[in-house]
Design an enzyme around this catalytic site. Structure first.
Site, short mmCIF file in Angstrom:
data_model
loop_
_atom_site.label_atom_id
_atom_site.label_comp_id
_atom_site.label_asym_id
_atom_site.label_seq_id
_atom_site.Cartn_x
_atom_site.Cartn_y
_atom_site.Cartn_z
N HIS A 284 36.78 34.15 38.80
CA HIS A 284 36.59 35.51 39.04
C HIS A 284 34.97 35.76 39.01
O HIS A 284 34.07 34.79 38.78
CB HIS A 284 36.73 36.28 37.68
CG HIS A 284 38.00 35.99 37.50
ND1 HIS A 284 38.83 36.97 38.50
CD2 HIS A 284 38.44 35.37 36.42
CE1 HIS A 284 40.18 36.60 38.00
NE2 HIS A 284 39.98 36.23 36.71
N LEU A 285 34.75 36.32 40.35
CA LEU A 285 32.99 37.02 40.75
C LEU A 285 33.00 37.80 39.70
O LEU A 285 31.19 37.88 39.02
CB LEU A 285 33.25 37.56 41.98
CG LEU A 285 33.49 37.17 43.80
CD1 LEU A 285 34.02 37.53 43.89
CD2 LEU A 285 32.46 35.76 43.76
N SER A 286 33.62 38.33 38.96
CA SER A 286 32.12 39.71 38.30
C SER A 286 33.35 39.30 36.81
O SER A 286 34.25 37.70 36.49
CB SER A 286 33.60 41.29 38.01
OG SER A 286 35.05 40.55 37.64
N ARG B 81 41.82 44.33 32.46
CA ARG B 81 41.64 43.42 33.63
C ARG B 81 41.49 42.43 31.60
O ARG B 81 41.25 40.63 32.32
CB ARG B 81 39.93 43.30 33.92
CG ARG B 81 40.60 44.24 35.57
CD ARG B 81 38.95 44.50 35.64
NE ARG B 81 39.20 45.58 37.23
CZ ARG B 81 39.67 45.78 37.73
NH1 ARG B 81 39.85 44.82 38.41
NH2 ARG B 81 39.75 47.61 38.91
N TYR C 145 30.93 43.45 43.63
CA TYR C 145 31.61 41.62 43.78
C TYR C 145 30.07 41.27 44.79
O TYR C 145 30.44 39.80 45.50
CB TYR C 145 32.47 42.10 44.61
CG TYR C 145 33.91 42.09 43.96
CD1 TYR C 145 33.72 41.32 42.96
CD2 TYR C 145 35.01 43.11 44.18
CE1 TYR C 145 35.28 42.17 41.97
CE2 TYR C 145 35.55 44.29 42.90
CZ TYR C 145 35.96 43.78 42.29
OH TYR C 145 36.78 43.55 41.63
N ASP D 181 54.28 31.78 36.59
CA ASP D 181 54.78 30.55 36.24
C ASP D 181 55.08 29.68 37.45
O ASP D 181 55.28 28.58 37.11
CB ASP D 181 56.50 30.70 36.73
CG ASP D 181 57.05 31.61 35.71
OD1 ASP D 181 56.93 31.33 34.61
OD2 ASP D 181 57.83 32.83 36.09
N HIS E 233 46.21 39.45 36.55
CA HIS E 233 46.54 40.89 35.27
C HIS E 233 48.04 41.13 35.30
O HIS E 233 48.72 41.59 34.14
CB HIS E 233 45.51 41.90 35.39
CG HIS E 233 44.40 41.95 35.85
ND1 HIS E 233 43.13 40.80 35.19
CD2 HIS E 233 43.77 41.88 36.36
CE1 HIS E 233 42.04 40.30 35.78
NE2 HIS E 233 42.29 41.25 36.19
N ASN F 58 41.42 31.93 42.76
CA ASN F 58 40.99 33.53 42.65
C ASN F 58 41.51 34.50 42.46
O ASN F 58 42.09 34.59 43.86
CB ASN F 58 39.26 34.50 42.54
CG ASN F 58 38.83 35.41 42.63
OD1 ASN F 58 39.79 36.30 41.81
ND2 ASN F 58 38.01 35.64 43.37
C1 DQA Z 1 38.64 39.43 40.22
C2 DQA Z 1 38.25 40.53 39.51
C3 DQA Z 1 39.58 41.21 39.33
O1 DQA Z 1 40.51 41.80 38.08
C4 DQA Z 1 39.96 41.57 40.73
O2 DQA Z 1 40.94 42.94 40.36
C5 DQA Z 1 38.93 41.21 42.16
C6 DQA Z 1 38.68 40.70 41.62
C7 DQA Z 1 37.16 38.97 40.73
O3 DQA Z 1 36.61 37.76 41.03
O4 DQA Z 1 35.89 39.29 40.20
O5 DQA Z 1 39.86 42.17 42.67
O6 DQA Z 1 38.81 37.91 40.44
#
Ligand code: DQA
Length: 146
Positions: free
Chosen positions: A101-103, A112, A24, A88, A81, A75
């Site tokens: 998402h950062l990753s 994921r 991250y 909803d 997931h 985010n």
């Molecule tokens: C995340 C990716 C998710 O899978 C993970 O549970 C996170 C961070 C990301 O920003 O990459 O907590 O949302």
């Protein structure tokens, strides 16, 4: 006056900076908030920036966005997931939604790969680190103009 854009952050993102930095990065959530607000200012947008470790609180904020926000950047972290409640809540929100998402979850564990929020988001930005939030602000500025 245009309502602010809500930027919502899910569980464990309060630990950014020290949480699995190899995945991250080293930026904290406060660093990201600063970048987001600076970029929003260039577009004349106001930001409400929040983080919660609690699913119901995030649902409450999405419901609040129905009358108080012009759009939502989120985010949802691990709730992406798992959370039908957040899915909803977004289904009931008639405003632009951008997921960040950062990753890049698609390159990570199989669990994921399912992402409920991407099913309701207008756009999704993954794998670019904090810049993904800034790009989401640029995109949101275009979407709220329409
Ligand atoms: C995340 C990716 C998710 O899978 C993970 O549970 C996170 C961070 C990301 O920003 O990459 O907590 O949302």
């Amino acid at each position: 006056m245009t309502h602010p854009v809500y930027v919502l952050n899910g569980p464990n993102l309060n630990l950014l900076g020290t949480r699995e930095p190899e995945i991250y990065g080293r930026a904290t959530l406060a660093d990201i908030e600063k970048q987001v607000k600076a970029r929003a200012k260039t577009h004349g947008l106001k930001i409400v920036f929040r983080q919660s470790n609690h699913e119901g609180e995030i649902v409450d904020w999405i419901q609040e966005a129905r009358t108080k926000a012009s759009g939502v950047i989120i985010n949802p972290a691990a709730y992406s997931h798992t959370s039908l409640a957040i899915y909803d809540a977004f289904k009931a929100l008639d405003k632009p939604i951008i997921a960040v998402h950062l990753s890049n979850p698609h390159q990570r564990e199989h669990f994921r790969h399912r992402d409920y929020v991407t099913l309701v988001a207008k756009g999704v930005i993954v794998g670019l680190g904090p810049i993904g939030y800034v790009l989401a602000v640029d995109a949101m500025a275009e979407l709220v103009k329409k």
